[in-house]
Design a protein around this motif. Structure first.
Motif, PDB file in Angstrom:
ATOM      1  N   ARG A  90       0.850  -1.242   0.000  1.00  0.00           N
ATOM      2  CA  ARG A  90       0.037  -0.005   0.129  1.00  0.00           C
ATOM      3  C   ARG A  90       0.772   1.243  -0.034  1.00  0.00           C
ATOM      4  NH1 ARG A  90      -0.975   4.776   2.668  1.00  0.00           N
ATOM      5  NH2 ARG A  90      -2.926   5.399   3.122  1.00  0.00           N
ATOM      6  N   CYS A  91       0.763   1.874  -1.237  1.00  0.00           N
ATOM      7  CA  CYS A  91       1.800   3.213  -1.380  1.00  0.00           C
ATOM      8  C   CYS A  91       0.716   4.401  -1.572  1.00  0.00           C
ATOM      9  CB  CYS A  91       3.047   2.735  -2.402  1.00  0.00           C
ATOM     10  SG  CYS A  91       3.720   4.258  -2.509  1.00  0.00           S
ATOM     11  N   GLU A  92       0.453   5.018  -0.455  1.00  0.00           N
ATOM     12  CA  GLU A  92      -0.383   6.175  -0.759  1.00  0.00           C
ATOM     13  C   GLU A  92       0.044   7.430   0.349  1.00  0.00           C
ATOM     14  OE1 GLU A  92      -2.980   6.666  -2.558  1.00  0.00           O
ATOM     15  OE2 GLU A  92      -3.201   4.421  -3.177  1.00  0.00           O
ATOM     16  N   HIS A 119      -1.295  14.402  -6.513  1.00  0.00           N
ATOM     17  CA  HIS A 119      -2.384  14.742  -7.692  1.00  0.00           C
ATOM     18  C   HIS A 119      -2.669  13.735  -8.658  1.00  0.00           C
ATOM     19  CE1 HIS A 119      -3.988  17.292 -11.041  1.00  0.00           C
ATOM     20  NE2 HIS A 119      -2.973  16.868 -11.839  1.00  0.00           N
ATOM     21  N   ASN A 120      -1.399  12.810  -8.909  1.00  0.00           N
ATOM     22  CA  ASN A 120      -1.575  11.693  -9.738  1.00  0.00           C
ATOM     23  C   ASN A 120      -0.852  10.542  -8.875  1.00  0.00           C
ATOM     24  OD1 ASN A 120      -0.694   9.575 -11.762  1.00  0.00           O
ATOM     25  ND2 ASN A 120      -1.168  11.005 -13.115  1.00  0.00           N
ATOM     26  N   ARG A 121      -1.744   9.622  -8.365  1.00  0.00           N
ATOM     27  CA  ARG A 121      -1.409   8.386  -7.769  1.00  0.00           C
ATOM     28  C   ARG A 121      -0.260   7.582  -8.476  1.00  0.00           C
ATOM     29  NH1 ARG A 121      -6.242   5.159  -6.295  1.00  0.00           N
ATOM     30  NH2 ARG A 121      -5.120   4.094  -4.609  1.00  0.00           N
ATOM     31  N   PRO A 157      -6.434   0.370  -4.310  1.00  0.00           N
ATOM     32  CA  PRO A 157      -8.185   0.614  -4.351  1.00  0.00           C
ATOM     33  C   PRO A 157      -8.497   2.142  -4.650  1.00  0.00           C
ATOM     34  CG  PRO A 157      -7.352  -0.706  -2.240  1.00  0.00           C
ATOM     35  CD  PRO A 157      -6.102  -0.025  -2.864  1.00  0.00           C
ATOM     36  N   ASP A 158      -9.675   2.316  -4.938  1.00  0.00           N
ATOM     37  CA  ASP A 158     -10.208   3.359  -5.467  1.00  0.00           C
ATOM     38  C   ASP A 158     -10.470   4.464  -4.236  1.00  0.00           C
ATOM     39  OD1 ASP A 158     -11.357   5.764  -6.261  1.00  0.00           O
ATOM     40  OD2 ASP A 158     -12.656   4.545  -7.638  1.00  0.00           O
ATOM     41  N   ASN A 159      -9.372   5.259  -4.025  1.00  0.00           N
ATOM     42  CA  ASN A 159      -9.089   6.316  -2.876  1.00  0.00           C
ATOM     43  C   ASN A 159     -10.339   7.085  -2.880  1.00  0.00           C
ATOM     44  OD1 ASN A 159      -7.362   5.411  -0.952  1.00  0.00           O
ATOM     45  ND2 ASN A 159      -5.730   6.979  -1.728  1.00  0.00           N
TER      46      ASN A 159
END
Length: 277
Positions: A90-92, A119-121, A157-159
């Motif tokens: 998980r890299c967020e 801005h851009n995952r 996953p869709d944040n």
């Protein structure tokens, strides 16, 4: 008399607790004079989680753990680990923040909460791949293959959906309705950051005055010797702490995985939501 518990609308689906775990294995440190943080791997905890769960979802700190994996497991062992399905990444950087963002100023004890994210995952992950290049002893080809394996192991996953459908509604519910939770969070911050043990009762409520703005109504300033600025920061830290727990539970749902909580967080969990496992 028992206190009533306000239950947040955020719920967690039935989880197979013996299968998937979401957590961090990073031990962060900072050398004197350096701005960037370094990361060591809690190798004993990491291996224990691999043994106890079918899949360990590593809550990564900008992929700084990858060179540490190579140091402990070797290049080939790390490739096999990443391709086995035993480890996901998980890299967020998405989280709630508070402050003015191109909006008119507001007085103290009024708060503006936002979801702050890259801005851009995809570009955020690509930028963090530079940490892998710091792995010593690998050829250019090996570094390329390692980066490719990491990219395949990163699960996103869709944040936006997670925050809009789960985390943000639960967070707002707690801010507006879960007075017991907010008071406990404030007491926790007072003890941790100010060294103030305050067990007495006090008034604390929030009114929503705009799309993302909340005004505090409290008499805590009359009970403690805090300036308005200090009180503002205590309440802000407490509310952001509540948001982080709501986010953690949302991520558990998004990744279909369990996550751990510290002893200090457990009282908040019991008041924020009832988990069914």
């Amino acid at each position: 008399m028992e206190k009533s518990v306000v239950v947040s609308p955020l719920t967690v689906p039935q989880l197979e607790i013996n299968r998937r775990l979401l957590g961090s294995s990073a031990i962060a440190y900072q050398k004197p004079g350096e701005r960037d943080i370094g990361v060591r791997l809690d190798i004993k905890g990491f291996v224990r989680r691999l043994l106890l769960f079918d899949t360990y979802i590593l809550y990564s700190v900008r992929l700084k753990e990858i060179p540490e994996l190579v140091r402990h497991f070797g290049y080939q062992g790390t490739l096999e680990l990443l391709s086995s399905g035993a480890v996901e990444i998980r890299c967020e950087c998405a989280q709630f923040g508070e402050g003015q963002f191109s909006t008119p100023p507001y007085p103290r004890l009024t708060f503006q909460f936002h979801v702050v994210e890259a801005h851009n995952r995809d570009q955020y992950v690509i930028d963090n791949l530079g940490e892998i290049s710091r792995t010593p002893g690998l050829t250019a080809r090996e570094l390329m293959d390692l980066k490719s394996a990491v990219m395949k192991a990163v699960k996103q996953p869709d944040n936006r959906k997670m925050f809009s459908t789960d985390v943000a509604p639960a967070f707002e519910f707690d801010v507006l309705h879960n007075e017991l939770l907010l008071k406990d969070a404030v007491r926790f911050v007072l003890a941790k950051d100010k060294g103030i043990t305050f067990t007495g009762d006090f008034d604390l409520g929030f009114d929503k005055i705009a799309e993302d703005r909340y005004r505090t109504d409290t008499n805590l300033d009359k009970k403690l010797s805090l300036t308005t600025e200090e009180l503002h920061n205590v309440i802000k830290t407490a509310v952001l702490g509540v948001s982080s727990i709501a986010q953690r539970i949302g991520e558990m749902k998004a990744h279909t995985a369990l996550s751990g909580f510290t002893d200090g967080e457990l009282p908040f969990i019991s008041q924020q939501t009832r988990l069914t496992c």
